[in-house]
Design an enzyme around this catalytic site. Structure first.
Site, PDB file in Angstrom:
ATOM      1  N   SER A 260       8.271  50.330-120.026  1.00 44.14           N
ATOM      2  CA  SER A 260       7.542  49.398-119.163  1.00 44.14           C
ATOM      3  C   SER A 260       6.440  50.145-118.432  1.00 44.14           C
ATOM      4  O   SER A 260       6.554  51.340-118.157  1.00 44.14           O
ATOM      5  CB  SER A 260       8.485  48.784-118.124  1.00 44.14           C
ATOM      6  OG  SER A 260       8.909  49.764-117.200  1.00 44.14           O
ATOM      7  N   ASP A 261       5.358  49.442-118.124  1.00 41.29           N
ATOM      8  CA  ASP A 261       4.464  49.985-117.105  1.00 41.29           C
ATOM      9  C   ASP A 261       5.275  50.012-115.806  1.00 41.29           C
ATOM     10  O   ASP A 261       6.333  49.391-115.719  1.00 41.29           O
ATOM     11  CB  ASP A 261       3.183  49.151-116.979  1.00 41.29           C
ATOM     12  CG  ASP A 261       2.027  49.974-116.411  1.00 41.29           C
ATOM     13  OD1 ASP A 261       2.290  50.997-115.734  1.00 41.29           O
ATOM     14  OD2 ASP A 261       0.859  49.600-116.638  1.00 41.29           O
ATOM     15  N   TRP A 262       4.789  50.735-114.819  1.00 40.85           N
ATOM     16  CA  TRP A 262       5.604  50.983-113.631  1.00 40.85           C
ATOM     17  C   TRP A 262       5.857  49.682-112.855  1.00 40.85           C
ATOM     18  O   TRP A 262       4.950  49.116-112.270  1.00 40.85           O
ATOM     19  CB  TRP A 262       4.932  52.061-112.780  1.00 40.85           C
ATOM     20  CG  TRP A 262       5.423  53.441-113.125  1.00 40.85           C
ATOM     21  CD1 TRP A 262       5.889  54.381-112.240  1.00 40.85           C
ATOM     22  CD2 TRP A 262       5.543  54.049-114.428  1.00 40.85           C
ATOM     23  NE1 TRP A 262       6.305  55.504-112.925  1.00 40.85           N
ATOM     24  CE2 TRP A 262       6.113  55.332-114.254  1.00 40.85           C
ATOM     25  CE3 TRP A 262       5.278  53.636-115.731  1.00 40.85           C
ATOM     26  CZ2 TRP A 262       6.383  56.195-115.323  1.00 40.85           C
ATOM     27  CZ3 TRP A 262       5.542  54.497-116.796  1.00 40.85           C
ATOM     28  CH2 TRP A 262       6.086  55.741-116.579  1.00 40.85           C
TER      29      TRP A 262
END
Ligand SMILES: *[C@@H]1O[C@H](CO)[C@@H](O)[C@H](O)[C@H]1NC(C)=O
Ligand SMILES: *[C@@H]1O[C@H](CO)[C@@H](O)[C@H](O)[C@H]1NC(C)=O
Length: 735
Positions: A260-262
């Site tokens: 995932s992106d953050w």
């Protein structure tokens, strides 16, 4: 399945002659194939406990480890706490690393060898610091919006160019031992509302524009792909079965893992079943809640997520680790992101930045051969953008300011700048050799600039435009740019200087296009040097071009318009349902809009002639039907036609040229008038010739139609030229 024959085809478009290489490449290591990596991963999986599996797929939490992302080690198999660190132009939060050229600048070199070397040098620095996974390169944002905040992290507003640059960067990085991350997957074009908006995009646009460079990344065996913040058709990218399982894993045959992106994860089961394989950073730093960790185990226990799905996540992550050989004595993490310290990095990696700073420069205007300069008596260097700010080079957190010369944008894709040669430093050094008096007006005050310029033989005015990631607002710009003007009244500065100096040279450092209509036709503006985002060797690369140590050879990786509305796209205030194939030059060509400078444009100090177009091969119409391997159907990557042309340096000095191939599709294909489908770059001595070879793969002639890649039947136009609008040779392929 990865077989030797496909690796050969994958590199078939490489030029044989390297252009303007810098220092020797690092020694390259052979990677394992995915099959072997998976065998090792399966053997290790069998030894893991349930909690070890969960620890491998879940980040430990924001700021709970030395890197921006960290996972839990699994000692039973000698697997470390994985260190994930930004970003696409070097290693974030460490002093002493190389500040490489930004992706957009690497793209403007159009030089596969330099781009590959940049990847390899970045990967080498990552390895020295014990970074397992480097969070780059970026092919999204692609550049639908000229003002898009993060366009500069990637490789320009064309999927083909992005794809070649992605593949070369990834191969370079992974040969050095670090796992590369292709991001942001997908249709993440703007910073505004990026974590609430939905990009509602049709199937064809997804395939022909947005998936395209990721297919190259997957084909290059990228270890990981980062799903993006936005929704796609109302489902979060990191929760979407369509985005992750269908398009990435099934269609493109991706064998690595999706992270995932953050904080781009939103549910426990949706993300797991949608195809996400690792959550980052593992805790939500806004809400403090975990979606995976113990929650994922509970979801398995109560049957919402299958154990086989978790095992698949682990296998993908372990296989990627084995693929790049990190099981064999990989260095331990030796820095702390939250206590930024100085590190000693070995290797002369600045040589790549120097080459790119030079070869990525695009010469846009050069009236009466005003450049190169020949030992002028006096030079006035003007503008805040000409110096290293006395407080340090954009010394704000994550470069979130615009103070002094610009070499990168801001946000997570930036690095600490430890060494920087600004334009003024390098022009002064050259001035000493030439006996030139160099004066300076190191600010953006138009009056002061004019008075410095008044009595100088040459005035060099440096202006810039900045952008970055949306979590920082700089001078009122919340990531995406507010407008396409140079910052700090750069237009007024140029106009004031040009009013008093007949030999005004404008140097632009920019994240993307700016509007230059107020001065571009001013006869006193004799030259415009588009110096991009060059990285730490900025001034040295600029002087190489200004004084003719090298002829300029960069070409624009986007269109510079006469007015903003010509791009035909507007950053969406909410969801965005306006998507088509006509971004950047594709729209200008379709609508017959005259750009100021077109995609692919760049002048030289010499001239090149094009002759002898030859086309061989007999592509067949119809769909791609080959097996799925990393990159998609294997037959999409097979060469179906070869185009050659003779390029001659007909001018007076050595220089490098970038012959470009654009394809026009048969009538009724619904495609833009022409699309980039090949380029070469080579250096030629005055009078010398070389053959440009363009290998067209099946994918290069295919369109997405009724759910598959199809080569349409009819007549294709083959355009070979020096830019998207300077077509020198034309031929046909009939299918
Ligand atoms: C996404 O939405 C677009 C536009 O509304 C539509 O054309 C497309 O088919 C949708 N794709 C999927 C996979 O639902
Ligand atoms: C390139 O060609 C143009 C037009 O023929 C000519 O005016 C110019 O002097 C040439 N430039 C060089 C560097 O040879």
């Amino acid at each position: 399945m990865r077989t030797a024959i496909f690796s050969i085809l994958a590199t078939a478009t490489l030029t044989t002659q390297s252009a303007l290489p810098s220092d020797a490449l690092h020694s390259k290591r052979a990677l394992l194939g995915w099959d072997e990596a998976y065998s090792k991963a399966e053997a290790s999986l069998a030894k893991l406990s349930s909690s070890e599996k969960i620890g491998i797929v879940t980040g430990v939490g924001w700021m709970k480890g030395p890197c921006v992302g960290n996972t839990t080690p699994a000692s039973s198999i000698g697997y470390p706490s994985l260190c994930l660190q930004d970003g696409p132009l070097g290693i974030r939060y460490v002093k002493g690393v190389t500040a490489f050229s930004a992706g957009i600048h690497a793209a403007s070199t159009w030089d596969r060898d330099l781009i590959h070397e940049r990847g390899s040098f970045m990967g080498n620095e990552a390895k020295q610091l014990g970074v397992n996974v480097q969070l780059g390169p970026a092919a999204g944002a692609l550049g639908k919006f000229a003002k898009g905040g993060r366009n500069w992290e990637g490789f320009g507003a064309d999927p083909y160019l992005q794809g070649i640059a992605m593949a070369e960067t990834i191969k370079g990085m992974q040969e050095s031992g670090v796992q590369a991350t292709a991001k942001h997957w997908t249709v993440n074009e703007q910073e505004r509302n990026r974590d609430t908006m939905s990009s509602n995009v049709g199937d064809r646009v997804l395939r022909e524009l947005y998936n395209w460079p990721f297919a190259d990344a997957v084909k290059a065996d990228v270890a990981s792909v980062m799903c993006s913040y936005n929704k796609v058709n109302s489902t979060w990218a990191c929760e979407s079965d369509f985005v992750m399982n269908k398009m990435l894993k099934e269609e493109l045959g991706f064998k690595g893992y999706v992270m995932s992106d953050w904080n781009a994860q939103h549910t426990t089961t949706g993300s797991a079943n949608g195809g996400m394989d690792m959550t980052m950073p593992g805790s939500d730093f806004n809400e403090g809640s975990y979606f995976w960790g113990p929650q994922l185990q509970s979801a398995v226990n109560n049957g919402q997520v299958q154990q086989s799905r978790v095992d698949d996540m682990v296998k993908r992550i372990l296989a990627s680790w084995y693929l790049v050989g990190q099981d064999k004595g990989y260095p331990a993490t030796s820095f702390d992101s939250w206590n930024v310290g100085q590190k000693t990095i070995t290797g002369n990696h600045f040589t790549n930045v120097r080459s790119m700073a030079r070869d990525g420069i695009v010469l846009l205007k050069n009236e009466g051969a005003s450049l190169p300069l020949k030992a002028p008596k006096s030079v006035a260097v003007i503008g805040l953008d000409s110096i290293v700010n006395p407080r340090g080079a954009n010394a704000c957190v994550d470069r979130g300011c615009n103070e002094g010369t610009l070499i990168m944008g801001w946000g997570s894709g930036s690095v600490e700048i430890s060494n920087l040669v600004a334009p003024l430093d390098a022009i002064k050094a050259q001035g000493q050799k030439d006996g030139t008096t160099v004066t300076s007006s190191p600010n953006d005050n138009a009056q002061q600039g004019a008075s410095a310029a008044q009595n100088a033989e040459v005035a060099v005015v440096c202006i810039n435009a900045n952008a970055g990631e949306g979590y920082i607002t700089v001078e009122g710009n919340a990531g995406d740019r507010n407008d396409l003007n140079a910052w700090h009244n750069g237009n007024a500065l140029v106009e004031a200087v040009a009013k008093v100096n007949k030999k005004t040279v404008v140097v632009v450092h920019s994240v993307g296009p700016i509007l230059m209509e107020s001065w571009i036709e001013n006869p006193n503006v004799v030259a415009v040097v588009w110096a991009g985002l060059p990285g730490q060797e900025s001034g040295n690369g600029l002087v190489d071009i200004l004084y003719g140590a090298a002829s300029p050879s960069g070409k624009l990786p986007y269109t510079i318009a006469k007015k903003e509305s010509d791009y035909g796209t507007t950053i969406a205030p909410g969801d965005d349902s306006n998507w088509d194939l006509f971004i950047d030059y594709r729209r200008f060509d379709r609508d017959n809009i005259e750009p100021r400078f077109e995609f692919g444009f760049g002048l030289s100090y010499t001239n090149f002639t094009y002759a002898d177009l030859a086309i061989s091969g007999a592509p067949t119409a119809g769909p791609a039907t080959g097996d799925i391997a990393p990159g998609g159907h294997v037959d999409l990557w097979e060469t179906v036609a070869t185009v050659t042309a003779e390029i001659t340096n007909s001018g007076g000095v050595e220089g490098a040229e970038v012959p470009q191939l654009y394809i026009g599709y048969p009538a009724g294909s619904g495609t833009p008038p022409k699309q980039l489908r090949g380029f070469n770059k080579f250096k030629l001595a005055a009078g010398a010739s070389s053959t440009a070879t363009f290998e067209l793969r099946r994918r290069d002639l295919s369109i997405w139609k009724d759910g598959e890649w199809v080569v349409p039947s009819g007549e294709f136009t083959v355009n070979v030229g020096a830019s998207s609008r300077d077509i020198r040779l034309e031929g046909k392929i009939t299918v």
